[in-house]
Design a protein around this motif. Structure first.
Motif, PDB file in Angstrom:
ATOM      1  N   LEU A  90       0.866  -1.339  -0.098  1.00 24.70           N
ATOM      2  CA  LEU A  90       0.143  -0.147   0.242  1.00 24.70           C
ATOM      3  C   LEU A  90       0.840   1.303  -0.065  1.00 24.70           C
ATOM      4  O   LEU A  90       0.518   2.379  -0.804  1.00 24.70           O
ATOM      5  CB  LEU A  90      -0.854   0.090   1.162  1.00 24.70           C
ATOM      6  CG  LEU A  90      -1.831   1.082   1.324  1.00 24.70           C
ATOM      7  CD1 LEU A  90      -2.764   1.563   0.099  1.00 24.70           C
ATOM      8  CD2 LEU A  90      -2.666   1.125   2.556  1.00 24.70           C
ATOM      9  N   SER A  91       1.928   1.094   0.698  1.00 25.74           N
ATOM     10  CA  SER A  91       2.805   2.286   0.812  1.00 25.74           C
ATOM     11  C   SER A  91       3.589   2.417  -0.702  1.00 25.74           C
ATOM     12  O   SER A  91       3.724   3.794  -1.242  1.00 25.74           O
ATOM     13  CB  SER A  91       3.927   2.376   1.925  1.00 25.74           C
ATOM     14  OG  SER A  91       4.962   3.119   1.790  1.00 25.74           O
ATOM     15  N   PHE A  92       4.172   1.485  -1.240  1.00 27.77           N
ATOM     16  CA  PHE A  92       4.505   1.745  -2.377  1.00 27.77           C
ATOM     17  C   PHE A  92       3.717   2.387  -3.430  1.00 27.77           C
ATOM     18  O   PHE A  92       3.976   3.012  -4.235  1.00 27.77           O
ATOM     19  CB  PHE A  92       4.995   0.265  -2.961  1.00 27.77           C
ATOM     20  CG  PHE A  92       5.280   0.196  -4.493  1.00 27.77           C
ATOM     21  CD1 PHE A  92       6.664   0.820  -4.716  1.00 27.77           C
ATOM     22  CD2 PHE A  92       4.763  -0.488  -5.408  1.00 27.77           C
ATOM     23  CE1 PHE A  92       6.915   0.677  -6.313  1.00 27.77           C
ATOM     24  CE2 PHE A  92       4.936  -0.338  -6.840  1.00 27.77           C
ATOM     25  CZ  PHE A  92       6.091   0.000  -7.032  1.00 27.77           C
ATOM     26  N   ILE A  93       2.351   1.786  -3.489  1.00 32.66           N
ATOM     27  CA  ILE A  93       1.308   2.266  -4.486  1.00 32.66           C
ATOM     28  C   ILE A  93       0.899   3.644  -4.185  1.00 32.66           C
ATOM     29  O   ILE A  93       1.081   4.443  -5.180  1.00 32.66           O
ATOM     30  CB  ILE A  93       0.137   1.383  -4.469  1.00 32.66           C
ATOM     31  CG1 ILE A  93       0.360  -0.055  -4.818  1.00 32.66           C
ATOM     32  CG2 ILE A  93      -1.277   2.221  -5.035  1.00 32.66           C
ATOM     33  CD1 ILE A  93      -0.917  -1.007  -4.584  1.00 32.66           C
ATOM     34  N   ALA A  94       0.903   4.045  -2.957  1.00 36.55           N
ATOM     35  CA  ALA A  94       0.806   5.689  -2.516  1.00 36.55           C
ATOM     36  C   ALA A  94       1.661   6.303  -3.108  1.00 36.55           C
ATOM     37  O   ALA A  94       1.692   7.425  -3.763  1.00 36.55           O
ATOM     38  CB  ALA A  94       0.275   5.840  -1.122  1.00 36.55           C
ATOM     39  N   ALA A  95       2.972   6.123  -2.733  1.00 37.34           N
ATOM     40  CA  ALA A  95       4.057   6.925  -2.982  1.00 37.34           C
ATOM     41  C   ALA A  95       4.558   6.974  -4.479  1.00 37.34           C
ATOM     42  O   ALA A  95       4.553   7.873  -4.810  1.00 37.34           O
ATOM     43  CB  ALA A  95       5.294   6.078  -2.204  1.00 37.34           C
ATOM     44  N   THR A  96       4.099   5.713  -5.022  1.00 35.36           N
ATOM     45  CA  THR A  96       4.295   5.700  -6.802  1.00 35.36           C
ATOM     46  C   THR A  96       3.407   6.733  -7.561  1.00 35.36           C
ATOM     47  O   THR A  96       3.842   7.543  -8.141  1.00 35.36           O
ATOM     48  CB  THR A  96       4.216   4.370  -7.231  1.00 35.36           C
ATOM     49  OG1 THR A  96       5.349   3.581  -6.750  1.00 35.36           O
ATOM     50  CG2 THR A  96       4.549   4.449  -8.676  1.00 35.36           C
ATOM     51  N   ILE A  97       2.234   6.753  -6.947  1.00 35.11           N
ATOM     52  CA  ILE A  97       1.176   7.667  -7.439  1.00 35.11           C
ATOM     53  C   ILE A  97       1.551   8.966  -7.252  1.00 35.11           C
ATOM     54  O   ILE A  97       1.479   9.809  -8.195  1.00 35.11           O
ATOM     55  CB  ILE A  97      -0.274   7.290  -7.222  1.00 35.11           C
ATOM     56  CG1 ILE A  97      -0.939   5.858  -7.631  1.00 35.11           C
ATOM     57  CG2 ILE A  97      -1.292   8.406  -7.462  1.00 35.11           C
ATOM     58  CD1 ILE A  97      -2.078   5.424  -7.082  1.00 35.11           C
ATOM     59  N   GLN A  98       1.840   9.301  -6.153  1.00 36.52           N
ATOM     60  CA  GLN A  98       2.274  10.611  -5.649  1.00 36.52           C
ATOM     61  C   GLN A  98       3.535  11.240  -6.446  1.00 36.52           C
ATOM     62  O   GLN A  98       3.473  12.315  -6.859  1.00 36.52           O
ATOM     63  CB  GLN A  98       2.490  10.651  -4.209  1.00 36.52           C
ATOM     64  CG  GLN A  98       2.940  12.029  -3.607  1.00 36.52           C
ATOM     65  CD  GLN A  98       3.683  11.832  -2.205  1.00 36.52           C
ATOM     66  OE1 GLN A  98       3.869  10.946  -1.878  1.00 36.52           O
ATOM     67  NE2 GLN A  98       3.937  13.138  -1.689  1.00 36.52           N
ATOM     68  N   MET A  99       4.396  10.467  -6.569  1.00 34.31           N
ATOM     69  CA  MET A  99       5.854  10.721  -7.082  1.00 34.31           C
ATOM     70  C   MET A  99       5.556  11.044  -8.825  1.00 34.31           C
ATOM     71  O   MET A  99       6.209  11.790  -9.271  1.00 34.31           O
ATOM     72  CB  MET A  99       7.107   9.736  -6.840  1.00 34.31           C
ATOM     73  CG  MET A  99       7.457   9.690  -5.422  1.00 34.31           C
ATOM     74  SD  MET A  99       7.741  11.390  -4.666  1.00 34.31           S
ATOM     75  CE  MET A  99       6.507  11.779  -3.381  1.00 34.31           C
ATOM     76  N   MET A 119      15.162  12.780  -5.319  1.00 33.61           N
ATOM     77  CA  MET A 119      14.391  12.053  -4.113  1.00 33.61           C
ATOM     78  C   MET A 119      13.223  11.378  -4.468  1.00 33.61           C
ATOM     79  O   MET A 119      12.975  10.148  -3.841  1.00 33.61           O
ATOM     80  CB  MET A 119      14.195  13.135  -3.137  1.00 33.61           C
ATOM     81  CG  MET A 119      13.632  12.452  -1.655  1.00 33.61           C
ATOM     82  SD  MET A 119      14.469  11.302  -1.122  1.00 33.61           S
ATOM     83  CE  MET A 119      15.503  12.265  -0.077  1.00 33.61           C
ATOM     84  N   ALA A 120      12.267  11.798  -5.558  1.00 34.08           N
ATOM     85  CA  ALA A 120      11.058  11.131  -6.035  1.00 34.08           C
ATOM     86  C   ALA A 120      11.438   9.700  -6.385  1.00 34.08           C
ATOM     87  O   ALA A 120      10.744   8.861  -6.209  1.00 34.08           O
ATOM     88  CB  ALA A 120      10.377  12.034  -6.772  1.00 34.08           C
ATOM     89  N   TYR A 121      12.509   9.798  -7.358  1.00 30.76           N
ATOM     90  CA  TYR A 121      12.774   8.417  -7.825  1.00 30.76           C
ATOM     91  C   TYR A 121      13.534   7.562  -6.788  1.00 30.76           C
ATOM     92  O   TYR A 121      13.195   6.300  -6.597  1.00 30.76           O
ATOM     93  CB  TYR A 121      13.949   8.771  -8.946  1.00 30.76           C
ATOM     94  CG  TYR A 121      13.371   9.336 -10.093  1.00 30.76           C
ATOM     95  CD1 TYR A 121      12.532   8.691 -11.118  1.00 30.76           C
ATOM     96  CD2 TYR A 121      13.743  10.574 -10.795  1.00 30.76           C
ATOM     97  CE1 TYR A 121      12.096   9.129 -12.126  1.00 30.76           C
ATOM     98  CE2 TYR A 121      13.288  11.033 -11.796  1.00 30.76           C
ATOM     99  CZ  TYR A 121      12.348  10.238 -12.540  1.00 30.76           C
ATOM    100  OH  TYR A 121      11.891  10.848 -13.783  1.00 30.76           O
TER     101      TYR A 121
END
Length: 144
Positions: A90-99, A119-121
């Protein structure tokens, strides 16, 4: 076949602690941004702060989801709980969409965010690593 007494190697603990610290820094970053602390406002120019404050509220919500589920997921890794996997996904999905939104969609109004782009990458790569790590740990029986 996994054995309920599988002991993780020392590097499991090292990686898990580093991951918890990483996500703890993310929680700190979120809280600093949410409360506009001096640590947050001093890190950006006036133009950058204006752009950041104009991002949609769902973007900020994804930030919160990414860092809090990541931190709890890493804590669960240290407690050797399999639920860590779900939270880190869930963290990965949220962070990836955000970035992805930040990198490719958001109107940054020509303001330089090159340090944030790097940092986003890094965030996406580290979050993906934690998904792999939790899956690997579950397969080895280190978390149950």
């Amino acid at each position: 076949m996994t054995n309920s007494i599988n002991k993780p190697p020392i590097w499991f603990w090292i990686v898990s602690v580093i991951a918890l610290i990483w996500n703890g820094l993310g929680v700190h970053g979120y809280l600093s941004q949410a409360y506009e602390t001096s640590a947050y406002t001093d890190a950006y120019t006036t133009e950058q702060l204006e752009v950041m404050s104009s991002l949609p509220s769902w973007y900020t919500a994804l930030f919160a989801i990414a860092v809090f589920t990541g931190a709890i997921g890493c804590l669960l890794l240290l407690l050797r709980k399999k639920a860590a996997k779900l939270l880190l996904i869930l963290s990965f999905i949220a962070a990836t969409i955000q970035m992805i939104y930040f990198l490719f969609v958001a109107d940054l109004k020509g303001v330089d965010f090159s340090a944030n782009e790097i940092m986003a990458y890094m965030i996406i790569v580290f979050a993906l690593f934690l998904v792999w790590f939790s899956n690997h740990s579950a397969k080895k029986g280190w978390i149950k």
